[in-house]
Scaffold this motif. Structure first.
Motif, PDB file in Angstrom:
ATOM      1  N   GLN A 555       0.754  -0.961  -0.078  1.00 18.66           N
ATOM      2  CA  GLN A 555       0.039  -0.148   0.020  1.00 18.66           C
ATOM      3  C   GLN A 555       0.711   1.270   0.088  1.00 18.66           C
ATOM      4  OE1 GLN A 555      -3.692  -0.267   0.153  1.00 18.66           O
ATOM      5  NE2 GLN A 555      -3.642   1.796  -0.468  1.00 18.66           N
ATOM      6  N   VAL A 556       1.157   1.770  -1.248  1.00 19.54           N
ATOM      7  CA  VAL A 556       2.292   2.818  -1.407  1.00 19.54           C
ATOM      8  C   VAL A 556       1.511   4.199  -0.927  1.00 19.54           C
ATOM      9  CG1 VAL A 556       3.559   4.070  -2.866  1.00 19.54           C
ATOM     10  CG2 VAL A 556       3.492   1.616  -3.300  1.00 19.54           C
ATOM     11  N   LEU A 557       0.283   4.302  -1.248  1.00 20.44           N
ATOM     12  CA  LEU A 557      -0.350   5.589  -0.865  1.00 20.44           C
ATOM     13  C   LEU A 557      -1.879   5.121  -0.280  1.00 20.44           C
ATOM     14  CD1 LEU A 557      -0.036   7.906  -4.012  1.00 20.44           C
ATOM     15  CD2 LEU A 557       1.080   8.202  -1.625  1.00 20.44           C
ATOM     16  N   SER A 558      -2.136   5.907   0.491  1.00 19.20           N
ATOM     17  CA  SER A 558      -3.697   5.731   0.883  1.00 19.20           C
ATOM     18  C   SER A 558      -4.621   5.908   0.367  1.00 19.20           C
ATOM     19  CB  SER A 558      -3.767   6.616   2.370  1.00 19.20           C
ATOM     20  OG  SER A 558      -3.888   7.906   2.189  1.00 19.20           O
ATOM     21  N   GLN A 559      -5.688   5.568   0.317  1.00 21.98           N
ATOM     22  CA  GLN A 559      -6.872   5.800  -0.836  1.00 21.98           C
ATOM     23  C   GLN A 559      -7.230   7.416  -0.916  1.00 21.98           C
ATOM     24  OE1 GLN A 559      -9.104   3.433  -2.363  1.00 21.98           O
ATOM     25  NE2 GLN A 559      -9.219   5.245  -3.891  1.00 21.98           N
ATOM     26  N   THR A 560      -7.019   8.048   0.408  1.00 21.64           N
ATOM     27  CA  THR A 560      -7.174   9.661   0.151  1.00 21.64           C
ATOM     28  C   THR A 560      -5.941  10.071  -0.453  1.00 21.64           C
ATOM     29  OG1 THR A 560      -8.363   9.298   2.474  1.00 21.64           O
ATOM     30  CG2 THR A 560      -7.306  11.570   1.763  1.00 21.64           C
TER      31      THR A 560
END
Length: 636
Positions: A555-560
Motif C-alpha cells: 500500500q504505497v499511498l492511502s486511498q485519500t
C-alpha cells in the motif's frame, strides 16, 4: 478522444531504417485476390549455379529449408521431404536423410560460421547437433522438451565470441551476442497487444548477412538492416503480391542471397494494435517520425487492465552507437520526477508528519525570504506547491529580484549542469550561491494562480530531508521507488556504474540529433528533474496510481492520498473531463536537455501509456504523437 489537449499539459512541464510496414488498405483490397492459388517463388542473386538450378526444379514443392555452409556447401529441403545438398558435413547429410526417411518435417538447418563439422538440424520431433555452443544446444533441448515449436536457428557471421546464436520458437525466442537492434525488433514482435492475446506477429525466420546485416521475417511483416538493397526490394515485391516471405539466405562469401516465398497471407489477419500504432504516429510510421524529429531512441510501455501489457523500443540509445533502445533502458525522466516526488510527499502526509494545508516554511531548516515588494509574509502551503500555485515562482520567472510583477517568461524548470565540474549543494541551490546556475528561491507573489515552479519542488526535496533526516535519494528509493516496483530507478546526477553501464543509459540529443554535453547533463535538483528510470518502471507507477495506491501487496499511498493525486490533481495534471467522460486521464510531461517524456493514466479503464525519448525533438509534441498513436490504436 482528441489527444491534442495534452499539448497544454506538456507546455506546463516545459539510421537509416529499412523497414516495410503493413499497408492495411492494400491488404483489405487484396483479400478477394488471395483466394487464387499462389505458387511458391524464389529469387536468387550470385549464388552457386547448381543451387540456383536445383531450387528452380524443387520450388514447386515449397522450400522448407535453404541454408549455406561456410565452407562453400548448401542444402535445400522441400516441404514434401525431398532434399538436395552439396559439400555439407557427411554426418549432417546422413542424419538429415535418416530424419527424412522416418517422415520428419525439417524446420531448420543451420551452420555456425566457423565451418567444419558444426551444424544443427531441427525437426518437428527432434533436434540433433554437432559442435554448436553448449548453451545453444541446452536451450534447444529445453524448448523441445517444453513442447515448443522451434522454427529457426541462426548464427551471426560477425560475433563478439563463439557463443553467438538465436533460437526462434512459436511463442518465444532466445539469443546470445547478436546485434542489439535485431534483438530489439524480435522483442517487439513477440509482444502481445492485450494481456490475454496470443502473439499476433510471431517470427518464423531470421538471417544474418556476412557484413553484419540481418533480416527478420514474420507473416505480414519484415524488417532488415544493412542488407543488399535489391534483396530488400525483392522482399517488398513478394509482400506486394500478398506473399509471405518465408526464407532469406545469405551466401557466406558476401555476394549472394536468396529470397523464397511459399505461401500467401492468411485471408483474415488478426487485429494487432501494436502494429497499428507503429504505422500511425503523426500520420507516418514511428521510424519515419523519429527521423523527422532527429530522435535516435524511443521506449514505450502500455498498461491494460492494470498490467504491463506490452513494452517496446525503437532506435538507439545514442546516435551512431549500436546499443538499441529497450523498455528497460534508462532515460532522464525530467519533470516527471515531480510526480514521484509528489507520491513521496503524500506518503509523509499519510504518516502524519505534515498536512497538505501546512506552511512548509515551518518545517524547513532554511529560510525562504519574501521579496520586499510583497505585502505581508505569504505562507508556502504544501498543496499549493504540489499544484504550482504557491508564492514560490519558478526559474526564469523571478527576475528582477526586487520585483513582484512583470515576471519574465521562460518556464519553471532547470537547465542542468555539464557532465564535468562541481555541483552546488541543495542549500546552495535554494540560496542561489556557489556555482548554482539559478537564482535564489524566494516568495515572490501572493499564492492562488498557476505558475509552473521547479523551485517549489526543490523546496519539497529539502522538506523530505528535514522531515526524515535522510538524503532525498535514499528515502525516496526505500519508501517510494522500490515499494512501487520501480527497482531500477534512481534519483542520481550520474547513474552508478555498479547498477548500469553506458549501454543501458540513453544519451541526450539536441534538435539536430547530436549528443549534448558528454551525453547528458546533471540535475542535482532531484525532486524537480533528477530521476533516471525506464518506461517499464514508470508504467508500474501508473499501475499503482490506477490501483488505488496499491503496488502488488504494498500500500504505497492511502486511498485519500491517491485520490488527491488522481482525482484532484495534487501532484499531476488532469484532463478537464470535457473530452471523454469515461476516459479522463492524469498526465505529466518531462523536458530535460536532450530528453523528453510523457505518461498518461486512464484510471476509469485501468490503462496507461509511457513514452520516453532521448532527443530535443524538432517536431512539435513528438512524444504526444506517439501517445496519440497508442490511443488511436485502442480507441481510448
Amino acid at each position: 478522444m482528441n489527444f491534442r489537449i495534452i499539448s497544454l499539459f506538456i507546455l506546463l512541464s516545459i539510421v537509416s531504417f529499412a523497414c516495410q510496414d503493413v499497408d492495411w488498405d492494400k491488404i483489405k483490397d487484396g483479400l478477394e485476390e488471395q483466394n487464387r492459388e499462389l505458387s511458391p517463388v524464389s529469387f536468387n542473386r550470385n549464388i552457386d549455379q547448381e543451387a540456383h538450378e536445383q531450387m528452380g526444379e524443387m520450388i514447386s514443392e515449397g522450400i522448407a529449408v535453404f541454408a549455406f555452409h561456410p565452407d562453400g556447401g548448401w542444402v535445400i529441403v522441400t516441404k514434401d521431404g525431398n532434399k538436395f545438398a552439396r559439400n555439407i558435413p557427411e554426418e549432417c547429410n546422413t542424419q538429415l536423410e535418416t530424419y527424412l526417411a522416418n517422415g520428419h518435417e525439417i524446420r531448420s538447418i543451420a551452420f555456425p560460421p566457423q565451418g567444419g563439422n558444426r551444424w544443427v538440424i531441427v525437426t518437428d520431433r527432434a533436434i540433433f547437433a554437432r559442435n554448436i555452443p553448449d548453451e545453444c544446444y541446452q536451450k534447444l533441448v529445453e524448448y523441445n522438451n517444453a513442447g515448443r515449436e522451434i522454427r529457426c536457428v541462426a548464427f551471426p557471421f560477425q560475433r563478439p565470441n563463439d557463443n553467438s546464436w538465436v533460437i526462434i520458437a512459436d511463442d518465444a525466442f532466445f539469443a546470445r551476442n547478436i546485434d542489439d537492434e535485431a534483438y530489439q525488433i524480435m522483442r517487439n514482435l513477440f509482444q502481445k497487444p492485450n494481456p490475454d492475446d496470443e502473439i499476433s506477429r510471431p517470427i518464423h525466420h531470421i538471417a544474418f548477412e556476412p557484413d553484419g546485416g540481418w533480416t527478420i521475417l514474420a507473416e505480414d511483416y519484415y524488417f532488415a538492416r544493412n542488407i543488399d538493397n535489391e534483396c530488400f526490394e525483392r522482399m517488398g515485391t513478394f509482400y506486394g503480391e500478398l506473399r509471405e516471405n518465408a526464407i532469406v539466405a545469405f551466401d557466406p562469401d558476401g555476394s549472394g542471397w536468396s529470397v523464397i516465398a511459399n505461401d500467401k497471407f492468411r485471408t483474415r489477419l488478426p487485429k494487432d494494435e501494436i502494429e497499428t500504432f507503429e504505422g500511425s504516429v503523426g500520420g507516418k510510421t514511428i521510424w519515419q517520425r523519429m527521423r523527422d524529429a532527429n530522435v535516435p531512441g524511443v521506449s514505450v510501455a502500455v498498461v491494460i487492465n492494470n498490467q504491463l501489457a506490452w513494452s517496446t523500443g525503437y532506435g538507439h540509445l545514442a546516435d551512431g552507437a549500436d546499443a538499441a533502445a529497450h523498455p528497460e533502458s534508462m532515460y532522464q525522466a525530467a519533470s516527471i520526477s515531480k510526480v514521484i516526488t509528489a507520491i513521496g510527499i503524500h506518503q509523509l502526509v499519510d504518516q502524519g508528519l505534515i498536512n497538505l494545508t501546512s506552511d512548509i516554511q515551518n518545517n524547513l531548516s532554511v529560510n525562504i525570504p519574501a521579496r520586499n515588494c510583497l505585502t505581508g509574509n505569504p505562507a508556502i502551503i504544501l498543496s499549493d506547491v504540489l499544484t504550482h500555485q504557491s508564492s514560490v515562482m519558478g526559474r526564469s520567472t523571478t527576475f528582477p529580484l526586487d520585483s513582484c510583477s512583470s515576471f519574465g517568461s521562460g518556464g519553471g524548470g532547470y537547465g542542468g549542469y555539464a557532465s564535468t565540474g562541481s555541483l552546488p549543494t541543495l542549500n546552495q541551490i535554494i540560496a542561489g550561491t556557489g556555482n548554482t546556475n539559478s537564482s535564489p528561491i524566494t516568495r515572490s507573489r501572493n499564492a492562488g494562480s498557476f505558475s509552473y515552479s521547479g523551485d517549489g519542488y526543490t523546496l519539497l526535496q529539502k522538506l523530505v530531508e528535514d522531515l526524515t533526516n535522510q538524503s532525498f535519494s535514499t528515502w525516496m528509493r526505500d519508501n517510494v521507488l522500490v515499494p512501487t516496483g520501480m527497482d531500477d530507478s534512481y534519483f542520481q546526477t550520474v547513474l552508478p556504474q555498479k547498477y548500469f553501464d553506458s549501454r543501458q543509459v540513453a544519451a541526450g540529443h539536441d534538435t539536430n540529433g547530436n549528443r549534448i554535453d558528454g551525453d547528458r547533463r546533471r540535475y542535482p535538483e532531484f525532486a524537480a528533474a533528477g530521476l533516471y528510470c525506464s518506461a517499464e518502471d514508470l508504467a508500474r507507477m501508473v499501475i499503482m496510481l490506477n490501483n488505488n495506491g496499491m503496488a502488488g501487496n504494498n500500500q504505497v499511498l492511502s486511498q485519500t492520498s491517491r485520490n488527491n493525486m488522481v482525482q484532484n490533481g495534487i501532484g499531476v495534471f488532469r484532463s478537464d473531463g470535457s473530452i471523454n467522460a469515461n476516459n479522463n486521464f492524469y498526465t505529466h510531461g518531462g523536458t530535460n536537455a536532450g530528453f523528453k517524456a510523457i505518461f498518461l493514466g486512464f484510471p476509469s479503464i485501468n490503462a496507461g501509456i509511457v513514452v520516453m525519448t532521448n532527443g530535443d525533438s524538432n517536431v512539435s509534441n513528438f512524444r504526444s504523437e506517439i501517445a496519440q498513436g497508442v490511443i488511436d490504436a485502442y480507441g481510448w
